[in-house]
Design an enzyme around this catalytic site. Structure first.
Site, PDB file in Angstrom:
ATOM      1  N   ARG A 178      -3.479  18.907   0.946  1.00 56.56           N
ATOM      2  CA  ARG A 178      -2.271  18.599   1.082  1.00 56.56           C
ATOM      3  C   ARG A 178      -1.332  19.815   1.547  1.00 56.56           C
ATOM      4  NH1 ARG A 178       1.816  16.725   1.120  1.00 56.56           N
ATOM      5  NH2 ARG A 178       2.797  15.443  -0.474  1.00 56.56           N
ATOM      6  N   ARG A 236      -6.666   5.368  -7.358  1.00 53.82           N
ATOM      7  CA  ARG A 236      -5.994   6.737  -7.039  1.00 53.82           C
ATOM      8  C   ARG A 236      -6.990   7.615  -7.288  1.00 53.82           C
ATOM      9  NH1 ARG A 236      -0.100   7.508  -6.563  1.00 53.82           N
ATOM     10  NH2 ARG A 236       0.414   5.530  -5.375  1.00 53.82           N
ATOM     11  N   ARG A 256      -3.900  14.253  -6.209  1.00 54.58           N
ATOM     12  CA  ARG A 256      -3.313  15.632  -6.313  1.00 54.58           C
ATOM     13  C   ARG A 256      -4.215  16.163  -7.688  1.00 54.58           C
ATOM     14  NH1 ARG A 256       2.691  14.011  -6.376  1.00 54.58           N
ATOM     15  NH2 ARG A 256       1.612  12.260  -7.195  1.00 54.58           N
ATOM     16  N   ASP A 297      -1.981   4.312   2.123  1.00 54.43           N
ATOM     17  CA  ASP A 297      -0.923   3.787   1.064  1.00 54.43           C
ATOM     18  C   ASP A 297      -0.517   2.330   1.595  1.00 54.43           C
ATOM     19  OD1 ASP A 297       0.789   5.450  -0.862  1.00 54.43           O
ATOM     20  OD2 ASP A 297       1.935   3.822   0.221  1.00 54.43           O
TER      21      ASP A 297
HETATM   22  O1  CP3 Z   1      -6.552   5.076  -4.708  1.00 56.66           O
HETATM   23  C1  CP3 Z   1      -6.760   5.901  -3.783  1.00 56.66           C
HETATM   24  O2  CP3 Z   1      -7.388   6.993  -4.040  1.00 56.66           O
HETATM   25  C2  CP3 Z   1      -6.434   5.453  -2.385  1.00 56.66           C
HETATM   26  C3  CP3 Z   1      -5.158   6.055  -1.849  1.00 56.66           C
HETATM   27  C4  CP3 Z   1      -4.082   5.395  -2.344  1.00 56.66           C
HETATM   28  C5  CP3 Z   1      -2.528   5.647  -2.297  1.00 56.66           C
HETATM   29  N1  CP3 Z   1      -1.499   5.156  -2.409  1.00 56.66           N
HETATM   30  C6  CP3 Z   1      -2.444   7.366  -1.587  1.00 56.66           C
HETATM   31  C7  CP3 Z   1      -1.241   8.157  -2.285  1.00 56.66           C
HETATM   32  C8  CP3 Z   1      -3.462   4.210  -2.714  1.00 56.66           C
HETATM   33  C9  CP3 Z   1      -4.639   2.944  -3.141  1.00 56.66           C
HETATM   34  C10 CP3 Z   1      -2.156   3.881  -3.018  1.00 56.66           C
HETATM   35  C11 CP3 Z   1      -1.342   2.453  -3.272  1.00 56.66           C
HETATM   36  C12 CP3 Z   1       0.098   2.755  -3.689  1.00 56.66           C
HETATM   37  N2  CP3 Z   1       0.641   3.353  -3.096  1.00 56.66           N
HETATM   38  C13 CP3 Z   1       0.381   1.716  -4.540  1.00 56.66           C
HETATM   39  C14 CP3 Z   1      -0.118   0.739  -5.435  1.00 56.66           C
HETATM   40  C15 CP3 Z   1      -1.125   1.445  -6.625  1.00 56.66           C
HETATM   41  C16 CP3 Z   1      -0.165   1.725  -7.700  1.00 56.66           C
HETATM   42  O3  CP3 Z   1      -0.031   2.880  -8.011  1.00 56.66           O
HETATM   43  O4  CP3 Z   1       0.422   0.915  -8.219  1.00 56.66           O
HETATM   44  C17 CP3 Z   1       1.793   1.914  -4.488  1.00 56.66           C
HETATM   45  C18 CP3 Z   1       2.956   1.377  -5.309  1.00 56.66           C
HETATM   46  C19 CP3 Z   1       2.230   3.060  -3.611  1.00 56.66           C
HETATM   47  C20 CP3 Z   1       3.466   3.742  -3.049  1.00 56.66           C
HETATM   48  C21 CP3 Z   1       3.646   4.880  -3.387  1.00 56.66           C
HETATM   49  N3  CP3 Z   1       2.712   5.817  -2.666  1.00 56.66           N
HETATM   50  C22 CP3 Z   1       4.171   5.800  -4.513  1.00 56.66           C
HETATM   51  C23 CP3 Z   1       5.145   5.173  -5.441  1.00 56.66           C
HETATM   52  C24 CP3 Z   1       3.969   7.311  -4.158  1.00 56.66           C
HETATM   53  C25 CP3 Z   1       4.733   8.156  -5.051  1.00 56.66           C
HETATM   54  C26 CP3 Z   1       4.193   8.483  -6.315  1.00 56.66           C
HETATM   55  C27 CP3 Z   1       3.359   9.853  -6.367  1.00 56.66           C
HETATM   56  O5  CP3 Z   1       2.429   9.798  -7.314  1.00 56.66           O
HETATM   57  O6  CP3 Z   1       3.995  10.867  -6.106  1.00 56.66           O
HETATM   58  C28 CP3 Z   1       3.119   7.298  -3.235  1.00 56.66           C
HETATM   59  C29 CP3 Z   1       2.469   8.516  -2.964  1.00 56.66           C
HETATM   60  C30 CP3 Z   1       1.011   8.644  -2.769  1.00 56.66           C
HETATM   61  N4  CP3 Z   1       0.025   7.607  -2.277  1.00 56.66           N
HETATM   62  C31 CP3 Z   1       0.162   9.488  -3.175  1.00 56.66           C
HETATM   63  C32 CP3 Z   1      -1.313   9.225  -2.957  1.00 56.66           C
HETATM   64  C33 CP3 Z   1      -2.550  10.172  -3.279  1.00 56.66           C
HETATM   65  C34 CP3 Z   1       0.774  10.924  -3.940  1.00 56.66           C
HETATM   66  C35 CP3 Z   1       0.041  12.087  -3.414  1.00 56.66           C
HETATM   67  C36 CP3 Z   1       0.685  13.078  -2.616  1.00 56.66           C
HETATM   68  O7  CP3 Z   1       1.885  13.202  -2.583  1.00 56.66           O
HETATM   69  O8  CP3 Z   1      -0.094  13.835  -1.954  1.00 56.66           O
END
Ligand code: CP3
Length: 343
Positions: free
Chosen positions: A36, A23, A27, A72
């Site tokens: 965003r 990640r 944000r 994602d």
């Molecule tokens: O790592 C990186 O910089 C690459 C981008 C990336 C995102 N999601 C972008 C994202 C990666 C590698 C993921 C993987 C991901 N997505 C996982 C596995 C990694 C982990 O954290 O265990 C999971 C479980 C997800 C599913 C997911 N996506 C959730 C549960 C959420 C919401 C949680 C939150 O933080 O709000 C997301 C949203 C998400 N995916 C964001 C980002 C940057 C949040 C940012 C936003 O809303 O702008």
């Protein structure tokens, strides 16, 4: 050294320990929040130019040793027939959770070119922009972690519905795992073909299972993905959290690198895993908010514990949290890169 990260994955000598952050785009960065403000998360993911821009933000700002594709793990759900959205403050919401045999049967085993072509286009564009200076990591979610969102309909604290299907309808469960395994296998192959220099399989929530259940319900499926990818020669990182009791089984399932979270001291993980696999980890993401003096000591502690590793990639044990100070991220990059000189 442009390939310091890839060399550590392959357990080859490196000048200094490579570092990147799960990640690392997100944000906590003002540059990301600015984009965003104008686009939804899915818009950023689906527009290769914007995805490229976001992927490069942490590479330019923090001098990390690898870029990770901005996407994602849930993106394949939509073309498979399970659309979803990211609801404000709630995380992902699957519109029609999949909870019975008929719904699993309806899921499409897609080719990545149909429905995920925008990810492959982004990879090509990012590789061009990185211009051979930094390697690019592609990724996908693993079957259990994807199934947990699909079945629960969003995030969950105990995966009750997921485990209900697993224990009570093993044939349906195996069909779902097989469909995800095939989609993920094809998707990661396509990412490699498009230019990803390494790939990471995120099994973020698999640590909620006992070793017995992991071995019976998960390992054969994850193994079918990882053993197949190993033949490409491209490094594969096998990641999970809360996996203190699962590390040996995860290694058996496959991967060139095993991700370790902060709950397991890295030296103990290395002793258990052996020297025929590299390790990645394992700072607690919340230490980024600790006083610099403590943060620095914990970074050095991990590097000391990694001394016996055949290959070590420094990372957090899980993703960067939104209220992290970007300067703390830069501090850790510098601390890791200067370790040999300071030691
Ligand atoms: O790592 C990186 O910089 C690459 C981008 C990336 C995102 N999601 C972008 C994202 C990666 C590698 C993921 C993987 C991901 N997505 C996982 C596995 C990694 C982990 O954290 O265990 C999971 C479980 C997800 C599913 C997911 N996506 C959730 C549960 C959420 C919401 C949680 C939150 O933080 O709000 C997301 C949203 C998400 N995916 C964001 C980002 C940057 C949040 C940012 C936003 O809303 O702008």
């Amino acid at each position: 050294m442009w390939d310091r990260f890839l060399r550590a994955c392959r357990r080859e000598p490196v000048d200094v320990t490579p570092i990147w952050f799960m990640r690392q785009a997100g944000r906590y960065m003002a540059e990301y929040r600015a984009l965003r403000a104008k686009h939804t998360l899915l818009e950023l993911c689906k527009n290769p130019e914007l995805a490229t821009q976001v992927t490069l933000q942490p590479v330019n700002a923090h001098k990390v040793d690898a870029a990770i594709l901005f996407a994602d793990i849930l993106l394949p759900l939509e073309p498979m027939g399970a659309p979803f959205e990211f609801a404000k403050g709630e995380g992902p919401v699957i519109h029609h959770p999949v909870r019975d045999r008929a719904a699993v049967e309806r899921l499409r085993v897609i080719d990545p070119e149909e429905g995920l072509g925008y990810v492959l286009d982004a990879i090509k564009m990012i590789r061009k922009e990185l211009d051979g200076k930094t390697p690019l990591i592609g990724f996908a979610g693993a079957p259990f972690t994807l199934a947990s969102y699909l079945i629960e309909g969003g995030k969950s604290s105990n995966y009750a519905l997921t485990k209900r299907m697993m224990y009570n309808e093993p044939a349906t469960w195996n069909l779902l795992m097989s469909k995800f395994s095939e989609v993920v296998r094809r998707y990661l192959h396509a990412q490699i073909k498009a230019g990803a220099n390494a790939v990471q399989l995120f099994d973020s929530w698999v640590g909620s299972l006992s070793p017995t259940d992991y071995e019976e319900y998960i390992l054969p499926h994850v193994s079918s993905i990882l053993k197949d990818l190993e033949q490409t020669g491209v490094p594969v990182i096998h990641f999970g959290t809360d996996t203190a009791t699962l590390l040996e089984l995860q290694k058996r399932a496959g991967g060139t690198v095993i991700g370790v979270d902060w709950r397991t001291p890295l030296d103990q993980a290395i002793t258990r895993l052996g020297t025929d696999v590299a390790v990645q980890g394992n700072l607690d993401p919340l230490l980024l908010g600790a006083p610099r003096e403590l943060l620095g000591r914990r970074v050095d502690d991990i590097l000391q514990r990694a001394a016996g590793a055949a290959g070590h990639i420094f990372n957090l044990g899980h993703g960067i949290l939104p209220d992290t100070d970007p300067d703390a991220v830069k501090f850790v990059v510098d601390r890791v890169h200067s370790y040999q000189k300071r030691a």
